[in-house]
Design a protein around this motif. Structure first.
Motif, mmCIF file in Angstrom:
data_model
loop_
_atom_site.group_PDB
_atom_site.id
_atom_site.type_symbol
_atom_site.label_atom_id
_atom_site.label_comp_id
_atom_site.label_asym_id
_atom_site.label_seq_id
_atom_site.Cartn_x
_atom_site.Cartn_y
_atom_site.Cartn_z
ATOM 1 N N HIS A 179 0.846 -1.203 0.000
ATOM 2 C CA HIS A 179 0.000 0.000 0.000
ATOM 3 C C HIS A 179 0.875 1.244 0.000
ATOM 4 O O HIS A 179 0.839 2.054 0.938
ATOM 5 C CB HIS A 179 -0.933 -0.007 1.220
ATOM 6 C CG HIS A 179 -2.003 -1.044 1.143
ATOM 7 N ND1 HIS A 179 -3.152 -0.884 0.391
ATOM 8 C CD2 HIS A 179 -2.083 -2.285 1.690
ATOM 9 C CE1 HIS A 179 -3.902 -1.958 0.492
ATOM 10 N NE2 HIS A 179 -3.273 -2.831 1.271
ATOM 11 N N PRO A 180 1.667 1.435 -1.064
ATOM 12 C CA PRO A 180 2.572 2.584 -1.094
ATOM 13 C C PRO A 180 1.841 3.920 -1.037
ATOM 14 O O PRO A 180 2.451 4.946 -0.700
ATOM 15 C CB PRO A 180 3.317 2.402 -2.427
ATOM 16 C CG PRO A 180 2.438 1.516 -3.256
ATOM 17 C CD PRO A 180 1.762 0.606 -2.276
ATOM 18 N N GLU A 181 0.531 3.913 -1.338
ATOM 19 C CA GLU A 181 -0.229 5.167 -1.262
ATOM 20 C C GLU A 181 -0.304 5.702 0.167
ATOM 21 O O GLU A 181 -0.622 6.878 0.377
ATOM 22 C CB GLU A 181 -1.649 4.959 -1.818
ATOM 23 C CG GLU A 181 -2.559 4.049 -1.002
ATOM 24 C CD GLU A 181 -2.445 2.567 -1.357
ATOM 25 O OE1 GLU A 181 -3.411 1.814 -1.077
ATOM 26 O OE2 GLU A 181 -1.388 2.158 -1.896
ATOM 27 N N TYR A 182 0.011 4.838 1.161
ATOM 28 C CA TYR A 182 0.002 5.272 2.565
ATOM 29 C C TYR A 182 1.403 5.392 3.161
ATOM 30 O O TYR A 182 1.542 5.762 4.334
ATOM 31 C CB TYR A 182 -0.812 4.290 3.419
ATOM 32 C CG TYR A 182 -2.254 4.158 2.995
ATOM 33 C CD1 TYR A 182 -3.079 5.280 2.904
ATOM 34 C CD2 TYR A 182 -2.792 2.912 2.696
ATOM 35 C CE1 TYR A 182 -4.403 5.155 2.512
ATOM 36 C CE2 TYR A 182 -4.122 2.775 2.303
ATOM 37 C CZ TYR A 182 -4.923 3.900 2.212
ATOM 38 O OH TYR A 182 -6.229 3.775 1.815
ATOM 39 N N ASP A 183 2.429 5.100 2.390
ATOM 40 C CA ASP A 183 3.778 5.063 2.956
ATOM 41 C C ASP A 183 4.288 6.451 3.350
ATOM 42 O O ASP A 183 5.241 6.571 4.115
ATOM 43 C CB ASP A 183 4.741 4.404 1.966
ATOM 44 C CG ASP A 183 6.088 4.077 2.584
ATOM 45 O OD1 ASP A 183 6.092 3.590 3.736
ATOM 46 O OD2 ASP A 183 7.118 4.319 1.939
ATOM 47 N N TRP A 184 3.644 7.498 2.866
ATOM 48 C CA TRP A 184 4.053 8.851 3.244
ATOM 49 C C TRP A 184 3.715 9.171 4.693
ATOM 50 O O TRP A 184 4.288 10.095 5.287
ATOM 51 C CB TRP A 184 3.369 9.876 2.333
ATOM 52 C CG TRP A 184 1.864 9.880 2.476
ATOM 53 C CD1 TRP A 184 0.972 9.132 1.786
ATOM 54 C CD2 TRP A 184 1.088 10.661 3.401
ATOM 55 N NE1 TRP A 184 -0.318 9.380 2.190
ATOM 56 C CE2 TRP A 184 -0.278 10.318 3.189
ATOM 57 C CE3 TRP A 184 1.400 11.595 4.378
ATOM 58 C CZ2 TRP A 184 -1.312 10.888 3.916
ATOM 59 C CZ3 TRP A 184 0.368 12.175 5.111
ATOM 60 C CH2 TRP A 184 -0.970 11.827 4.878
ATOM 61 N N ILE A 185 2.802 8.416 5.282
ATOM 62 C CA ILE A 185 2.343 8.707 6.641
ATOM 63 C C ILE A 185 3.470 8.433 7.636
ATOM 64 O O ILE A 185 4.058 7.351 7.658
ATOM 65 C CB ILE A 185 1.108 7.861 6.989
ATOM 66 C CG1 ILE A 185 -0.060 8.221 6.063
ATOM 67 C CG2 ILE A 185 0.717 8.039 8.450
ATOM 68 C CD1 ILE A 185 -1.252 7.289 6.192
ATOM 69 N N GLU A 186 3.790 9.418 8.447
ATOM 70 C CA GLU A 186 4.857 9.250 9.442
ATOM 71 C C GLU A 186 4.399 8.367 10.601
ATOM 72 O O GLU A 186 5.115 7.467 11.030
ATOM 73 C CB GLU A 186 5.303 10.615 9.967
ATOM 74 C CG GLU A 186 5.969 11.494 8.924
ATOM 75 C CD GLU A 186 6.247 12.886 9.444
ATOM 76 O OE1 GLU A 186 6.048 13.128 10.667
ATOM 77 O OE2 GLU A 186 6.664 13.744 8.644
ATOM 78 N N ALA A 187 3.218 8.638 11.120
ATOM 79 C CA ALA A 187 2.710 7.940 12.303
ATOM 80 C C ALA A 187 1.570 7.017 11.882
ATOM 81 O O ALA A 187 0.406 7.424 11.858
ATOM 82 C CB ALA A 187 2.244 8.944 13.355
ATOM 83 N N LEU A 188 1.903 5.784 11.546
ATOM 84 C CA LEU A 188 0.915 4.860 11.003
ATOM 85 C C LEU A 188 -0.171 4.502 12.013
ATOM 86 O O LEU A 188 -1.264 4.090 11.630
ATOM 87 C CB LEU A 188 1.607 3.585 10.519
ATOM 88 C CG LEU A 188 2.534 3.752 9.315
ATOM 89 C CD1 LEU A 188 3.348 2.481 9.091
ATOM 90 C CD2 LEU A 188 1.738 4.107 8.059
ATOM 91 N N MET A 189 0.131 4.597 13.307
ATOM 92 C CA MET A 189 -0.844 4.254 14.337
ATOM 93 C C MET A 189 -1.494 5.494 14.963
ATOM 94 O O MET A 189 -2.187 5.392 15.975
ATOM 95 C CB MET A 189 -0.198 3.421 15.454
ATOM 96 C CG MET A 189 0.286 2.064 14.984
ATOM 97 S SD MET A 189 1.968 2.224 14.358
ATOM 98 C CE MET A 189 2.340 0.535 13.880
ATOM 99 N N GLY A 190 -1.275 6.668 14.393
ATOM 100 C CA GLY A 190 -1.796 7.900 14.965
ATOM 101 C C GLY A 190 -0.663 8.737 15.537
ATOM 102 O O GLY A 190 0.432 8.253 15.810
ATOM 103 N N GLU A 191 -0.925 10.029 15.720
ATOM 104 C CA GLU A 191 0.098 10.959 16.196
ATOM 105 C C GLU A 191 0.301 10.858 17.705
ATOM 106 O O GLU A 191 -0.660 10.734 18.461
ATOM 107 C CB GLU A 191 -0.278 12.386 15.822
ATOM 108 C CG GLU A 191 -0.204 12.674 14.330
ATOM 109 C CD GLU A 191 -0.310 14.159 14.065
ATOM 110 O OE1 GLU A 191 0.581 14.919 14.489
ATOM 111 O OE2 GLU A 191 -1.315 14.565 13.449
ATOM 112 N N ARG A 192 1.566 10.959 18.113
ATOM 113 C CA ARG A 192 1.913 10.914 19.529
ATOM 114 C C ARG A 192 2.336 12.311 19.980
ATOM 115 O O ARG A 192 1.724 13.310 19.606
ATOM 116 C CB ARG A 192 2.988 9.846 19.742
ATOM 117 C CG ARG A 192 2.496 8.438 19.349
ATOM 118 C CD ARG A 192 3.624 7.453 19.209
ATOM 119 N NE ARG A 192 4.131 6.992 20.482
ATOM 120 C CZ ARG A 192 3.801 5.829 21.058
ATOM 121 N NH1 ARG A 192 2.944 5.005 20.466
ATOM 122 N NH2 ARG A 192 4.325 5.469 22.212
#
Length: 527
Positions: A179-192
């Motif tokens: 799913h490379p369309e989501y690989d830009w996301i830094e925090a895959l589980m949500g922001e900390r």
């Protein structure tokens, strides 16, 4: 609250769907009598978050189903209620007094030295008993990719400290590949960081989250063509904050229908200085009542979503010909104060933090629908698995299978500890009968609770019952002395009294947890 979404949370259709049929598994005609063993762990799930066990505000049909399939231990604890110590306890079968892991740091010698002191880790021990072993999810070892004895070990850690770690993380690499369309996301589980306790929505659809990935991986490993019994471990990252359930679980619960946190006198609750210190650390020092209820709604949404994933695991087990000879144990590494006692996070010995859900099923051997009041803890899991495998090794745990069979006595006293002994941060718990003592080196304070009369721990009774407080303190000292924890005592370990320090409020700080694998080191940093 709306109805539970009907679709599988792990993806409704397509190859590899978590609802695929597993009946094609090849079995030896002389099926071994040793059971399969499946451990399922969530991260930071409170003991009181299962509908069938008394919470009318949350929907958990599959955990309810697992509870009906077997036995519930209502008084189960994490004896060092934070991620790393809890995990080293369950994989070693030993308490922090032997692992040396009293907080989220691993002492000198590290991972290998713990194994030398305690013996082979659980997965290795099960392999030595002839089991095929596999583990998926969060392991929280030091270093992050340390082997713990599984034949197949697929990591999904919470965040990534380097490009190499992100590339080596099984889940993050799956996102990058599939799913490379989501690989830009830094925090895959949500922001900390500053968003640690802010209600969120998962940046990913339900069938791409780390929980759905882990479920599919586990079901595939479960179904491998191998005649050996298997020991499997599924370690979910949720509902650990940030509370970011995927759509539609983010709106499954109405915040206005959520109960408020339960708090006593703030001065008493915060005698454990770790609570206000941790509140500030994760930007949760001023959570207002509405935000607290919204956070609980998102927390319950996470739990209901993971409950659906667990349902897929149960379906996969129950489609197998050896379903009744499969041990399933569900538990959490610790809980979350979730606003109770004016606190957030864990690392406290209040019930909301230290007490955990603990369900065991084995249809061929364990009564269904039973509830037990005896004391249990994560340390018992090593003995549970090795006993089921036919070669019991309890280490520091108690014999739960023997207890259920009527051949082993219950544990009379349960001890817990957190923070390095000999420092101001050291604290301990003693649970015996209906009484619980929380002992704090910082100030030498003691809190004694009668959990039968005061289950929410609002009114400590050490002033009214000093004999009980003294007796449990003496039991704690004897336990630490027997374990050789000399630093917990005064006069360089030679004195009879537990070492205490003048009460001190700890300097406040913040934790920053950005995506170091992308070069993000703080606010304003460019990737």
């Amino acid at each position: 609250m709306t109805g539970t979404p009907a679709r599988s949370p792990c993806g409704a259709t397509g190859p590899g769907c978590c609802r695929r049929d597993d009946r094609s598994v090849r079995r030896d005609p002389f099926m071994p009598t040793r059971p399969n063993v499946l451990f399922v762990m969530t991260d930071q799930q409170r003991f009181d978050t299962i509908a069938a066990l008394g919470n009318p505000h949350v929907a958990t049909p599959h955990l309810d189903r697992l509870a009906a399939r077997g036995t519930v231990f209502d008084n189960a604890y994490s004896t060092s209620p934070v991620c790393v110590p809890a995990r080293y306890t369950l994989r070693s079968g030993c308490e922090p007094t032997r692992t040396g892991v009293y907080d989220n740091t691993v002492p000198g010698g590290g991972h290998a030295a713990i194994r030398e002191r305690c013996g082979p880790y659980l997965a290795e021990a099960m392999g030595l008993r002839g089991y095929r072993t596999w583990g998926v999810g969060k392991f929280h070892t030091e270093p992050w990719d340390a082997p713990v004895g599984y034949e197949v070990q697929r990591h999904s850690e919470e965040f990534y400290g380097s490009p190499e770690q992100r590339a080596g993380d099984a889940y993050a690499s799956w996102i990058a590949t599939e799913h490379p369309e989501y690989d830009w996301i830094e925090a895959l589980m949500g922001e900390r960081t500053d968003m640690y306790y802010m209600p969120q929505l998962s940046p990913l659809p339900a069938d791409c989250t780390v929980e759905s990935w882990a479920t599919r991986e586990a079901i595939g490993l479960m179904a491998a063509d191998d005649d050996r019994p298997w020991f499997g471990f599924v370690s979910y990252i949720g509902p650990h904050p940030p509370f970011a359930p995927p759509l539609p679980y983010n709106r499954m619960y109405d915040p206005d229908q959520m109960p408020d946190p339960v708090c006593g006198d703030r001065a008493i609750d915060h005698l454990d200085q770790h609570i206000p210190w941790m509140n500030h650390l994760v930007y949760a020092e001023d959570v207002d009542p509405h935000r607290a209820r919204t956070l609980k709604a998102r927390y319950y949404g996470e739990i209901s979503y993971i409950d659906g994933c667990i349902g897929d695991l149960l379906d996969a087990v129950e489609r197998r010909p050896d379903a009744d000879n499969t041990v399933i144990c569900f538990y959490a590494d610790h809980g979350d104060l979730l606003g109770d006692h004016h606190g957030w996070q864990k690392e406290s010995f209040f019930e909301a933090s230290a007490r955990v859900p603990f369900l065991i099923s084995w249809p061929e051997r364990i009564a269904a629908g039973d509830r037990r009041s005896e004391l249990a803890c994560l340390t018992d899991l090593f003995g549970l698995a090795t006993s089921a495998a036919g070669r019991p090794e309890l280490r520091q745990g108690s014999d739960l299978l023997g207890l259920l069979a009527g051949t082993a006595p219950p544990r009379e006293t349960l001890f817990g500890c957190h923070g390095r002994p000999g420092t101001r941060r050291f604290k301990a718990m003693v649970r015996q009968g209906h009484l619980k003592l929380i002992w704090l080196a910082n100030g030498g304070h003691r809190l004694l609770f009668d959990l039968e009369a005061d289950p929410h721990e609002i009114k400590p009774v050490q002033a009214e019952r000093p004999e009980d407080a003294d007796r449990l303190t003496a039991l704690l000292a004897a336990r630490l002395r027997s374990e050789g924890v000399a630093e917990a005592f005064d006069r360089d370990g030679l004195g009879p009294e537990l070492r205490t320090f003048p009460y001190e409020e700890w300097p406040l700080t913040r934790v920053h947890q950005f995506d170091l694998s992308r070069g993000i080191t703080g606010f304003g940093a460019a990737g």
